[in-house]
Design an enzyme around this catalytic site. Structure first.
Site, PDB file in Angstrom:
ATOM      1  N   ASN A 182      -2.651   3.471   1.644  1.00  0.00           N
ATOM      2  CA  ASN A 182      -1.399   3.867   1.251  1.00  0.00           C
ATOM      3  C   ASN A 182      -1.292   4.237  -0.132  1.00  0.00           C
ATOM      4  O   ASN A 182      -2.197   3.747  -1.024  1.00  0.00           O
ATOM      5  CB  ASN A 182      -0.234   3.055   1.535  1.00  0.00           C
ATOM      6  CG  ASN A 182       0.097   2.059   0.302  1.00  0.00           C
ATOM      7  OD1 ASN A 182       0.868   2.668  -0.522  1.00  0.00           O
ATOM      8  ND2 ASN A 182      -0.600   0.754   0.477  1.00  0.00           N
TER       9      ASN A 182
ATOM     10  N   CYS B 290      -1.196  -2.850  -8.284  1.00  0.00           N
ATOM     11  CA  CYS B 290      -0.949  -1.936  -7.621  1.00  0.00           C
ATOM     12  C   CYS B 290      -2.130  -0.919  -8.066  1.00  0.00           C
ATOM     13  O   CYS B 290      -2.286  -0.436  -9.403  1.00  0.00           O
ATOM     14  CB  CYS B 290       0.355  -1.093  -7.783  1.00  0.00           C
ATOM     15  SG  CYS B 290       0.528   0.445  -6.831  1.00  0.00           S
TER      16      CYS B 290
HETATM   17  C1  LIG Z   1       2.806   0.399   2.613  1.00  0.00           C
HETATM   18  C2  LIG Z   1       2.364  -0.506   1.675  1.00  0.00           C
HETATM   19  C3  LIG Z   1       3.229  -0.801   0.563  1.00  0.00           C
HETATM   20  C4  LIG Z   1       3.073  -1.772  -0.527  1.00  0.00           C
HETATM   21  N1  LIG Z   1       3.765  -1.877  -1.690  1.00  0.00           N
HETATM   22  C5  LIG Z   1       3.698  -2.967  -2.494  1.00  0.00           C
HETATM   23  C6  LIG Z   1       4.335  -3.035  -3.633  1.00  0.00           C
HETATM   24  O1  LIG Z   1       5.241  -2.310  -3.808  1.00  0.00           O
HETATM   25  N2  LIG Z   1       4.136  -3.965  -4.635  1.00  0.00           N
HETATM   26  C7  LIG Z   1       2.970  -4.793  -4.486  1.00  0.00           C
HETATM   27  O2  LIG Z   1       2.819  -5.707  -5.112  1.00  0.00           O
HETATM   28  N3  LIG Z   1       2.083  -4.745  -3.177  1.00  0.00           N
HETATM   29  C8  LIG Z   1       2.413  -3.886  -2.320  1.00  0.00           C
HETATM   30  N4  LIG Z   1       1.694  -3.467  -1.120  1.00  0.00           N
HETATM   31  C9  LIG Z   1       0.612  -4.511  -1.102  1.00  0.00           C
HETATM   32  C10 LIG Z   1       0.526  -5.563   0.012  1.00  0.00           C
HETATM   33  O3  LIG Z   1       1.983  -6.298  -0.569  1.00  0.00           O
HETATM   34  C11 LIG Z   1      -0.225  -6.536   0.021  1.00  0.00           C
HETATM   35  O4  LIG Z   1      -1.060  -7.177  -1.099  1.00  0.00           O
HETATM   36  C12 LIG Z   1      -1.570  -5.947   0.691  1.00  0.00           C
HETATM   37  O5  LIG Z   1      -0.820  -4.604   1.557  1.00  0.00           O
HETATM   38  C13 LIG Z   1      -2.418  -6.735   1.526  1.00  0.00           C
HETATM   39  O6  LIG Z   1      -1.728  -7.362   2.560  1.00  0.00           O
HETATM   40  P1  LIG Z   1      -1.819  -6.881   4.103  1.00  0.00           P
HETATM   41  O7  LIG Z   1      -3.249  -6.526   4.172  1.00  0.00           O
HETATM   42  O8  LIG Z   1      -1.134  -8.012   4.775  1.00  0.00           O
HETATM   43  O9  LIG Z   1      -0.991  -5.608   3.844  1.00  0.00           O
HETATM   44  C14 LIG Z   1       1.859  -2.598  -0.311  1.00  0.00           C
HETATM   45  C15 LIG Z   1       1.106  -2.536   0.978  1.00  0.00           C
HETATM   46  C16 LIG Z   1       1.441  -1.640   1.854  1.00  0.00           C
HETATM   47  C17 LIG Z   1       0.534  -1.269   3.124  1.00  0.00           C
END
Ligand SMILES: Cc1cc2nc3c(=O)[nH]c(=O)nc-3n(C[C@H](O)[C@H](O)[C@H](O)COP(=O)(O)O)c2cc1C
Length: 305
Positions: free
Chosen positions: A69, A128
């Protein structure tokens, strides 16, 4: 009696599963649905000072074992988002307010503002990988991580969490810097910087070209990061990256995480994932004689070969 309750920096969670920032947390209403589904706590969308549209589409690519993303931190700005936090708080589930900014002063101001809006803890998005001037651009040097945490900590009374980037040669140095700066906990990991190219179009698919990889594919990286951080700091660690079932959560807990966040699996499977992770954790604990999650934190270190 076997139970799932955990305490992180004084926050009482009925179970160790937390909604990760950026998925289903755009509105208070969506967070109420997540709370109803059983999450132990919820992190808000990362919020900045002013409204921000984020990157152009395509901003997300679905892959076989994850998502790439480049949303670009879209958010309505802290003033408007305060109403969503107020709504989400009706759930009674702890709300962790996530903020991002372009300088240590802006970040500390936002930390204060999101606390004022009702956040029970503040998470600094220092990680990020796809928003110019923000996130990992500030969070990749230990000196800056320490300074940002120190400034933010001065502004707030609630616990401070620093969310770290895996796009570095030493995440444990970043964690140690956060601890030195006064962070009460660290969160690992944010997404891994990546790119997908369309051979037909001969160009990157994401409009932003680069994005952040999340989901199952990154779990071994996240687990390794938590394992390394556990050997470098004494503050609690929250593990995140590719968690979709109880055994995934156990990997993080045994590496050293006191709680876990779930993002992509909420997107791909729906909010039922919180209950699934909790019931599988409980079953493992009952079968293996663990009374609480705390008893399993970091146990993979003692089995070191
Ligand atoms: C669509 C999307 C949007 C995200 N937006 C943020 C965000 O605004 N702030 C942040 O700290 N992490 C953001 N993340 C990262 C997630 O919080 C997380 O750290 C990362 O996706 C790994 O975890 P997961 O594999 O369970 O998704 C985002 C992830 C995704 C997929």
């Amino acid at each position: 009696m076997t139970h799932l309750a955990v305490d992180i920096c004084g926050l009482r969670l009925k179970n160790p599963t937390i909604l990760a920032s950026g998925v289903l947390d755009e509105t208070g209403k969506s967070m109420l649905a997540v709370a109803k589904a059983g999450a132990g706590a919820m992190v808000t969308k990362s919020v900045g000072k002013e409204p921000r549209a984020g990157h152009q589409n395509p901003s997300i690519v679905e892959l076989q074992h994850g998502l790439l993303n480049a949303m670009g931190l879209p958010n309505p700005g802290i003033d408007a988002y305060a109403a969503e936090i107020k709504e989400a708080k009706k759930s009674g589930v702890p709300i962790i307010g996530s903020v991002f900014g372009g300088s240590e002063d802006e970040i500390s101001e936002l930390a204060g503002l999101i606390e004022k809006a009702g956040a029970d803890a503040v998470e600094l998005n220092l990680s990020c990988p796809h928003a110019k001037g923000y996130g990992s651009e500030l969070g990749s040097t230990p000196e800056l991580v320490e300074l940002i945490c120190r400034n933010a900590k001065r502004r707030i009374k609630v616990p401070l969490f620093a969310k770290l980037t895996p796009n570095t040669s030493s995440i444990s140095s970043l964690a140690a810097a956060a601890e030195k700066g006064g962070a009460d906990a660290v969160v690992a990991i944010n997404t891994l910087k990546g790119m997908v190219i369309s051979p037909d179009a001969r160009m990157p698919i994401l409009a932003n070209r680069f994005g952040g990889l999340s989901g199952q594919a990154i779990r071994p990286v996240g687990v390794r990061c938590v394992y390394e951080i556990h050997e470098a700091v004494r503050i609690p660690i929250v593990g995140v990256g590719g968690i979709g079932n109880g055994r995934d959560a156990l990997e993080y807990i045994m590496a050293g995480a006191s709680a876990v966040q779930i993002g992509t699996a909420v997107w791909t499977e729906g909010v039922g994932v919180f209950n699934k992770v909790c019931s599988e954790l409980l079953e493992f604990m009952e079968h293996n004689g663990y009374e609480s999650v705390k008893d399993m934190v970091g146990v993979a270190h003692s089995g070191r070969r």
